[in-house]
Design a protein around this motif. Structure first.
Motif, PDB file in Angstrom:
ATOM      1  N   LEU A  90       0.760  -0.972   0.148  1.00  0.00           N
ATOM      2  CA  LEU A  90       0.008  -0.034   0.095  1.00  0.00           C
ATOM      3  C   LEU A  90       0.920   1.336   0.112  1.00  0.00           C
ATOM      4  O   LEU A  90       0.465   2.408  -0.623  1.00  0.00           O
ATOM      5  CB  LEU A  90      -0.970   0.095   1.271  1.00  0.00           C
ATOM      6  N   VAL A  91       2.052   1.355   0.840  1.00  0.00           N
ATOM      7  CA  VAL A  91       2.890   2.503   1.008  1.00  0.00           C
ATOM      8  C   VAL A  91       3.512   2.623  -0.288  1.00  0.00           C
ATOM      9  O   VAL A  91       3.521   3.747  -1.047  1.00  0.00           O
ATOM     10  CB  VAL A  91       3.642   2.349   2.146  1.00  0.00           C
ATOM     11  N   THR A  92       4.074   1.555  -0.854  1.00  0.00           N
ATOM     12  CA  THR A  92       4.749   1.897  -2.015  1.00  0.00           C
ATOM     13  C   THR A  92       3.931   2.103  -3.315  1.00  0.00           C
ATOM     14  O   THR A  92       4.457   2.979  -4.216  1.00  0.00           O
ATOM     15  CB  THR A  92       5.909   0.520  -2.356  1.00  0.00           C
ATOM     16  N   ALA A  93       2.762   1.627  -3.440  1.00  0.00           N
ATOM     17  CA  ALA A  93       1.999   1.787  -4.427  1.00  0.00           C
ATOM     18  C   ALA A  93       1.612   3.252  -4.445  1.00  0.00           C
ATOM     19  O   ALA A  93       1.731   3.981  -5.589  1.00  0.00           O
ATOM     20  CB  ALA A  93       0.884   1.044  -4.436  1.00  0.00           C
ATOM     21  N   PHE A  94       1.106   3.760  -3.130  1.00  0.00           N
ATOM     22  CA  PHE A  94       0.942   5.433  -3.205  1.00  0.00           C
ATOM     23  C   PHE A  94       2.111   5.934  -3.281  1.00  0.00           C
ATOM     24  O   PHE A  94       1.856   7.015  -4.297  1.00  0.00           O
ATOM     25  CB  PHE A  94       0.214   5.382  -1.700  1.00  0.00           C
ATOM     26  N   LEU A  95       3.392   5.907  -2.932  1.00  0.00           N
ATOM     27  CA  LEU A  95       4.321   6.826  -3.275  1.00  0.00           C
ATOM     28  C   LEU A  95       4.737   6.649  -4.822  1.00  0.00           C
ATOM     29  O   LEU A  95       5.101   7.729  -5.268  1.00  0.00           O
ATOM     30  CB  LEU A  95       5.589   6.364  -2.631  1.00  0.00           C
ATOM     31  N   LEU A 116       1.084   3.221 -18.790  1.00  0.00           N
ATOM     32  CA  LEU A 116       1.840   2.308 -18.549  1.00  0.00           C
ATOM     33  C   LEU A 116       2.479   1.955 -17.278  1.00  0.00           C
ATOM     34  O   LEU A 116       2.322   0.927 -16.506  1.00  0.00           O
ATOM     35  CB  LEU A 116       2.876   2.294 -19.526  1.00  0.00           C
ATOM     36  N   ALA A 117       2.692   3.121 -16.445  1.00  0.00           N
ATOM     37  CA  ALA A 117       3.375   3.014 -15.275  1.00  0.00           C
ATOM     38  C   ALA A 117       2.241   2.525 -14.287  1.00  0.00           C
ATOM     39  O   ALA A 117       2.721   1.960 -13.335  1.00  0.00           O
ATOM     40  CB  ALA A 117       4.175   4.528 -14.889  1.00  0.00           C
ATOM     41  N   ILE A 118       1.200   3.102 -14.427  1.00  0.00           N
ATOM     42  CA  ILE A 118       0.138   2.780 -13.186  1.00  0.00           C
ATOM     43  C   ILE A 118      -0.296   1.414 -13.539  1.00  0.00           C
ATOM     44  O   ILE A 118      -0.488   0.584 -12.436  1.00  0.00           O
ATOM     45  CB  ILE A 118      -1.205   3.524 -13.645  1.00  0.00           C
ATOM     46  N   ALA A 119      -0.258   0.811 -14.749  1.00  0.00           N
ATOM     47  CA  ALA A 119      -0.742  -0.628 -14.809  1.00  0.00           C
ATOM     48  C   ALA A 119       0.615  -1.683 -14.367  1.00  0.00           C
ATOM     49  O   ALA A 119       0.405  -2.496 -13.684  1.00  0.00           O
ATOM     50  CB  ALA A 119      -0.679  -1.002 -16.428  1.00  0.00           C
ATOM     51  N   ILE A 120       1.993  -1.013 -14.441  1.00  0.00           N
ATOM     52  CA  ILE A 120       2.970  -1.913 -13.854  1.00  0.00           C
ATOM     53  C   ILE A 120       2.909  -1.903 -12.310  1.00  0.00           C
ATOM     54  O   ILE A 120       3.164  -2.989 -11.670  1.00  0.00           O
ATOM     55  CB  ILE A 120       4.319  -1.144 -14.419  1.00  0.00           C
ATOM     56  N   SER A 124       2.539  -5.209 -10.158  1.00  0.00           N
ATOM     57  CA  SER A 124       3.609  -5.473  -9.316  1.00  0.00           C
ATOM     58  C   SER A 124       3.016  -5.953  -7.787  1.00  0.00           C
ATOM     59  O   SER A 124       3.479  -6.790  -7.152  1.00  0.00           O
ATOM     60  CB  SER A 124       4.570  -4.343  -9.226  1.00  0.00           C
ATOM     61  N   THR A 125       2.121  -4.999  -7.220  1.00  0.00           N
ATOM     62  CA  THR A 125       1.650  -5.235  -6.101  1.00  0.00           C
ATOM     63  C   THR A 125       0.865  -6.524  -5.846  1.00  0.00           C
ATOM     64  O   THR A 125       0.808  -7.274  -4.930  1.00  0.00           O
ATOM     65  CB  THR A 125       0.755  -4.025  -5.597  1.00  0.00           C
ATOM     66  N   THR A 126      -0.118  -6.723  -6.920  1.00  0.00           N
ATOM     67  CA  THR A 126      -1.071  -7.910  -6.987  1.00  0.00           C
ATOM     68  C   THR A 126       0.106  -9.184  -7.146  1.00  0.00           C
ATOM     69  O   THR A 126      -0.350 -10.226  -6.575  1.00  0.00           O
ATOM     70  CB  THR A 126      -1.875  -7.989  -7.762  1.00  0.00           C
ATOM     71  N   ILE A 127       0.848  -9.216  -7.772  1.00  0.00           N
ATOM     72  CA  ILE A 127       1.875 -10.417  -8.266  1.00  0.00           C
ATOM     73  C   ILE A 127       2.350 -10.834  -6.665  1.00  0.00           C
ATOM     74  O   ILE A 127       2.617 -11.876  -6.355  1.00  0.00           O
ATOM     75  CB  ILE A 127       2.926 -10.097  -9.040  1.00  0.00           C
ATOM     76  N   LEU A 128       2.937  -9.661  -5.987  1.00  0.00           N
ATOM     77  CA  LEU A 128       3.679  -9.831  -4.788  1.00  0.00           C
ATOM     78  C   LEU A 128       2.804 -10.421  -3.776  1.00  0.00           C
ATOM     79  O   LEU A 128       3.089 -11.394  -3.007  1.00  0.00           O
ATOM     80  CB  LEU A 128       4.349  -8.707  -4.221  1.00  0.00           C
ATOM     81  N   ALA A 129       1.438 -10.016  -3.781  1.00  0.00           N
ATOM     82  CA  ALA A 129       0.421 -10.554  -2.754  1.00  0.00           C
ATOM     83  C   ALA A 129      -0.010 -11.983  -2.981  1.00  0.00           C
ATOM     84  O   ALA A 129      -0.052 -13.128  -2.196  1.00  0.00           O
ATOM     85  CB  ALA A 129      -0.998  -9.618  -2.909  1.00  0.00           C
ATOM     86  N   LYS A 130      -0.030 -12.069  -4.437  1.00  0.00           N
ATOM     87  CA  LYS A 130      -0.380 -13.647  -4.763  1.00  0.00           C
ATOM     88  C   LYS A 130       0.943 -14.689  -4.274  1.00  0.00           C
ATOM     89  O   LYS A 130       0.602 -15.481  -3.596  1.00  0.00           O
ATOM     90  CB  LYS A 130      -0.545 -13.761  -6.221  1.00  0.00           C
TER      91      LYS A 130
END
Length: 417
Positions: A90-95, A116-120, A124-130
């Protein structure tokens, strides 16, 4: 029997995961223009970097520390790691979102590619959570649950691709990266339902001590991943800077032929890593021998696969790539040689992770990353795209030699004792 069953389920699990990525890549390489496929490749490399940092700081640490926890604390411990990781996302995505939009005022490149950056970031966050739920399922020795998580990712990605094709036939790199992130989000939901992490009942007073413990090894593991990324993605970074997205597209298109062999490694390592961690807690002297057997298995698989691929390559190329790419035999040969080297590296590196030699791995990865970057740059200037593969192979060979030296020295020290 338990280990055999776990390996069978894990191989099936990896087959689902690998088939998903391979078929998705096959779909993209045949339906996206080379520029868009190259941008997707660059974006996907960034998602791997983010997920790799998160895995190193949280998930790998969870796996290697959990055997030392009391049996009744292992499930709550995993829940606390899950909460820490979610806060990190959450923190890194917001920043990162703030950085993208703020940077767009100063950088024309960021302004042009901010979607493209927002999609990345989302992917990134959902892959890590999975990944958390996958690793936790293996830690619990419930490999079948990990299979359901990856199956959810595969099915949802297929449905999302069909919907996107019907709504927007001319999809681009950011739309497909966003779909990949959404499908991993579906895997997160399935993983949460199956595992039932007790987030509401956890003892929050123990979060800080856990964080300190994670940081003790995680900082070195994260640095290792940083240099690992530079080493393994040097071909993407430098090819993008010298030859542009089209060069990356041609490089990644040829790499698809060895993807099935490379992605078999996680299937075995996910099963063996928790067991080797438990073995380390009871008898560290046996870890090296077990790791050597694992390395020999990976090496045998990669050699057999490479020989079969090269023999049937002429018949496979048109089916895989269509008519948008010209893939010389020499490119695939170089990828096969790299695959063999990776088999050696993966086994030896895993043993050092199990033995918690994170600082040594950081040093080895730093040295090999510097050599890989320099080699890729020089080889591309001389040999073109094929030089990129040669350059990263040189970096991997340096790491293999370093791991071999450290393992040999550790074994000699244990014999003295």
């Amino acid at each position: 029997m338990s280990l055999s069953k776990a390996i069978v389920v894990s191989v099936l699990n990896q087959m689902v995961s690998s088939a998903t990525n391979f078929l998705f890549g096959l779909y993209l390489v045949r339906n996206l223009p080379p520029v868009e496929f190259g941008l997707y490749g660059i974006g996907f490399a960034i998602t791997l970097f983010y997920a790799g940092i998160g895995n190193a700081m949280f998930l790998t640490q969870m796996v290697v520390h959990i055997p030392n926890k009391a049996a009744e604390d292992r499930e709550p411990y995993a829940a606390r790691i899950c909460l820490i990781m979610m806060l990190f996302c959450l923190v890194t995505a917001f920043l990162l979102v703030v950085l993208v939009y703020a940077g767009g005022y100063f950088s024309e490149w960021l302004h042009k590619y901010h979607h493209l950056a927002i999609a990345i970031i989302a992917a990134s966050t959902t892959i890590l959570a999975k990944d958390f739920f996958i690793r936790h399922c293996y830690t619990l020795r419930k490999e079948i649950r990990a299979l359901w998580v990856n199956t959810a990712v595969a099915l949802s990605l297929g449905v999302f691709c069909i919907v996107l094709y019907l709504v927007l036939p001319d999809g681009n790199s950011e739309s497909y990266l966003l779909l990949y992130g959404l499908s991993n989000g579906a895997g997160v939901l399935v993983g949460y339902v199956l595992v039932q992490i007790p987030l509401r009942q956890l003892d929050r007073s123990r979060l800080f001590p856990d964080l300190v413990e994670l940081w003790s090894g995680g900082k070195w593991a994260a640095m290792t991943v940083f240099f690992y990324f530079l080493r393994t993605q040097a071909h993407t970074l430098i090819t993008a800077s010298l030859l542009g997205p089209v060069g990356v597209a041609h490089l990644n298109a040829s790499r698809m032929f060895v993807t099935p062999a490379v992605m078999l490694t996680p299937a075995l390592s996910q099963v063996l890593m928790p067991r080797l961690a438990t073995l380390r807690a009871s008898d560290p002297r046996k870890v090296n021998a077990a790791g050597m057997m694992f390395t020999l298995v990976l090496l045998s698989i990669s050699i057999v696969y490479s020989l079969l691929l090269l023999f049937f390559l002429e018949d496979i190329v048109p089916f895989v790539l269509g008519d948008q790419y010209d893939t010389p035999f020499i490119l695939v040969l170089f990828w096969c040689l790299l695959t063999v080297v990776l088999a050696l590296r993966n086994g030896m590196e895993m043993v050092l992770q199990i033995l918690r030699r994170f600082r040594v791995l950081t040093l080895l990865n730093t040295i090999s990353a510097i050599i890989a970057l320099a080699s890729v740059y020089g080889m591309i200037l001389v040999f073109g795209i094929s030089g990129a593969i040669t350059g990263i192979t040189i970096g991997e060979v340096v790491l293999v030699l370093g791991c071999f030296f450290v393992s040999g020295r550790d074994e000699a020290d244990r014999r003295k004792i």
